[in-house]
Write a protein that holds these residues in place. Sequence first.
Motif, PDB file in Angstrom:
ATOM      1  N   LEU A 125       1.004  -1.256   0.024  1.00 22.05           N
ATOM      2  CA  LEU A 125       0.017  -0.020  -0.048  1.00 22.05           C
ATOM      3  C   LEU A 125       1.073   1.138  -0.150  1.00 22.05           C
ATOM      4  CD1 LEU A 125      -2.798   1.576   0.470  1.00 22.05           C
ATOM      5  CD2 LEU A 125      -2.503   1.378   2.822  1.00 22.05           C
ATOM      6  N   GLN A 126       2.027   1.127   0.800  1.00 16.95           N
ATOM      7  CA  GLN A 126       2.823   2.368   1.124  1.00 16.95           C
ATOM      8  C   GLN A 126       3.375   2.608  -0.441  1.00 16.95           C
ATOM      9  OE1 GLN A 126       2.872   4.381   3.487  1.00 16.95           O
ATOM     10  NE2 GLN A 126       3.916   5.761   1.936  1.00 16.95           N
ATOM     11  N   LYS A 127       3.977   1.509  -1.014  1.00 16.38           N
ATOM     12  CA  LYS A 127       4.644   1.638  -2.401  1.00 16.38           C
ATOM     13  C   LYS A 127       3.543   2.241  -3.388  1.00 16.38           C
ATOM     14  CE  LYS A 127       7.805  -2.140  -2.284  1.00 16.38           C
ATOM     15  NZ  LYS A 127       8.231  -3.694  -2.418  1.00 16.38           N
ATOM     16  N   ILE A 128       2.330   1.957  -3.430  1.00 12.78           N
ATOM     17  CA  ILE A 128       1.242   2.509  -4.114  1.00 12.78           C
ATOM     18  C   ILE A 128       1.204   3.942  -4.094  1.00 12.78           C
ATOM     19  CG2 ILE A 128      -0.959   2.311  -5.162  1.00 12.78           C
ATOM     20  CD1 ILE A 128      -1.102  -0.467  -3.902  1.00 12.78           C
ATOM     21  N   ILE A 129       0.976   4.284  -2.768  1.00 11.86           N
ATOM     22  CA  ILE A 129       0.833   5.824  -2.489  1.00 11.86           C
ATOM     23  C   ILE A 129       2.111   6.389  -3.026  1.00 11.86           C
ATOM     24  CG2 ILE A 129       0.403   7.412  -0.484  1.00 11.86           C
ATOM     25  CD1 ILE A 129      -0.649   4.826   1.206  1.00 11.86           C
ATOM     26  N   SER A 130       3.316   5.910  -2.649  1.00  9.46           N
ATOM     27  CA  SER A 130       4.513   6.643  -2.987  1.00  9.46           C
ATOM     28  C   SER A 130       4.452   6.869  -4.429  1.00  9.46           C
ATOM     29  CB  SER A 130       5.672   5.828  -2.621  1.00  9.46           C
ATOM     30  OG  SER A 130       5.809   5.737  -1.202  1.00  9.46           O
ATOM     31  N   ASN A 131       3.900   6.002  -5.340  1.00  2.53           N
ATOM     32  CA  ASN A 131       4.108   6.301  -6.613  1.00  2.53           C
ATOM     33  C   ASN A 131       2.914   7.108  -7.240  1.00  2.53           C
ATOM     34  OD1 ASN A 131       6.401   4.988  -7.547  1.00  2.53           O
ATOM     35  ND2 ASN A 131       5.544   3.081  -6.780  1.00  2.53           N
ATOM     36  N   LEU A 132       2.084   7.543  -6.418  1.00  3.62           N
ATOM     37  CA  LEU A 132       1.084   8.527  -6.866  1.00  3.62           C
ATOM     38  C   LEU A 132       1.621   9.732  -7.315  1.00  3.62           C
ATOM     39  CD1 LEU A 132      -1.821   7.835  -4.304  1.00  3.62           C
ATOM     40  CD2 LEU A 132      -1.768   7.280  -6.574  1.00  3.62           C
ATOM     41  N   PRO A 133       1.006  10.765  -7.941  1.00  2.81           N
ATOM     42  CA  PRO A 133       1.675  11.820  -8.395  1.00  2.81           C
ATOM     43  C   PRO A 133       1.450  12.701  -6.973  1.00  2.81           C
ATOM     44  CG  PRO A 133      -0.263  11.573 -10.070  1.00  2.81           C
ATOM     45  CD  PRO A 133      -0.061  10.437  -8.970  1.00  2.81           C
ATOM     46  N   ASP A 134       2.190  13.863  -7.064  1.00  2.00           N
ATOM     47  CA  ASP A 134       2.338  14.453  -5.831  1.00  2.00           C
ATOM     48  C   ASP A 134       1.021  14.985  -5.048  1.00  2.00           C
ATOM     49  OD1 ASP A 134       4.782  14.305  -5.357  1.00  2.00           O
ATOM     50  OD2 ASP A 134       5.526  16.377  -5.932  1.00  2.00           O
ATOM     51  N   LYS A 135       0.230  15.494  -5.810  1.00  4.94           N
ATOM     52  CA  LYS A 135      -1.302  16.076  -5.344  1.00  4.94           C
ATOM     53  C   LYS A 135      -2.192  15.069  -4.887  1.00  4.94           C
ATOM     54  CE  LYS A 135      -1.882  20.246  -5.360  1.00  4.94           C
ATOM     55  NZ  LYS A 135      -1.744  21.547  -5.944  1.00  4.94           N
TER      56      LYS A 135
END
Lengths: 185, 153
Positions: A125-135
């Motif tokens: 989950l953290q990896k997925i969040i980290s790869n989201l665009p900044d906003k």
Amino acid sequence: MILENESNFIESLKNKKTQNSAFETLLTNYKQPLYWHIRKIVLNHDAADDVLQDTFVKIFKGISKFKGESKLYTWMYKIATNESLNFLKLRAKKYFQSSEEMMNTLANNLKEDPYFDGDMVQLELQKIISNLPDKQKLVFQMKYEQNMKFNDISEILGTSVGALKASYHIAVKKIKEKIKKIQTF
Amino acid sequence: MGIKKDILIKRKGFKIPEGYFESINNDFFIKKELGVKRFSVPTNYFNSIDKQQVFNRIYTDNVKYIKTNFYRAAAAVFIGVLFLTNNLDKSNNVNLEDIIEYANQDMLYFSNSDLSELFASNKLNYTVLINDDDLARYFIETNFNTQEYLLQE
């Protein structure tokens, strides 16, 4: 999280005689929420500690210029967000080819991080969040993890509530899809 | 006008349940299954953060700022002084005697081509520089064998 009689408190922060004790109160009230906000962005504890101190230095130095046009806490969150993003930008420039590469590395490093308590799914989950665009990443963390109001997030990020809701909706959809994929394997 | 009206009608056609975006956070399946607490901190970490720590950081930052600016200013002054000492009043430091002394000590080297450029032939009157008496004395002093030279020619 919002201090009672905020305008009086801001005045005592600006006043040289009362500044020290007021700053202590501010620190006591906000060190934890600001730390967690920063930590979710930079992921690593040492980095979060460094950025948190820089944030309080900026708050202390900048309080005399604070006009009270926004809430004190959204102003502080804005500083913390900018400090965190600048920290990541500098680190990416110094040690990595791109910010995507850096975020992947930071997320992968969590496996060995003694201060990461999550299991494999939480790591994913953290990896997925980290790869989201900044906003999308910021709005997701502020809404989902910190239960902040869209109006406050809008003040902090300088984006309209409508746009934030859309970003949040997209982020949630992306995360849901990816988590589903992981869970079916 | 008609198109605009159409668009407005269509835009109003989309609705979301009241409080949808606010509630999305609470019944979200990820939150139920995954929770939000993934990170931890060292023991007593939050107790260790106090205003003194922040003030120390402000002090260190100020010292760093002063140091950096001091070195910058010192470097600028040094470069300025160096420039001034090298470029101002240079002509006063070298006088004619020094140049003659320098030349007399054979520290000045002129090649044949330099000399020929210096003494352009049309500007020199050799008859004034070398008179017949000097030439005769030169031949006597150097035991110049004129015959030999004449024969060779």
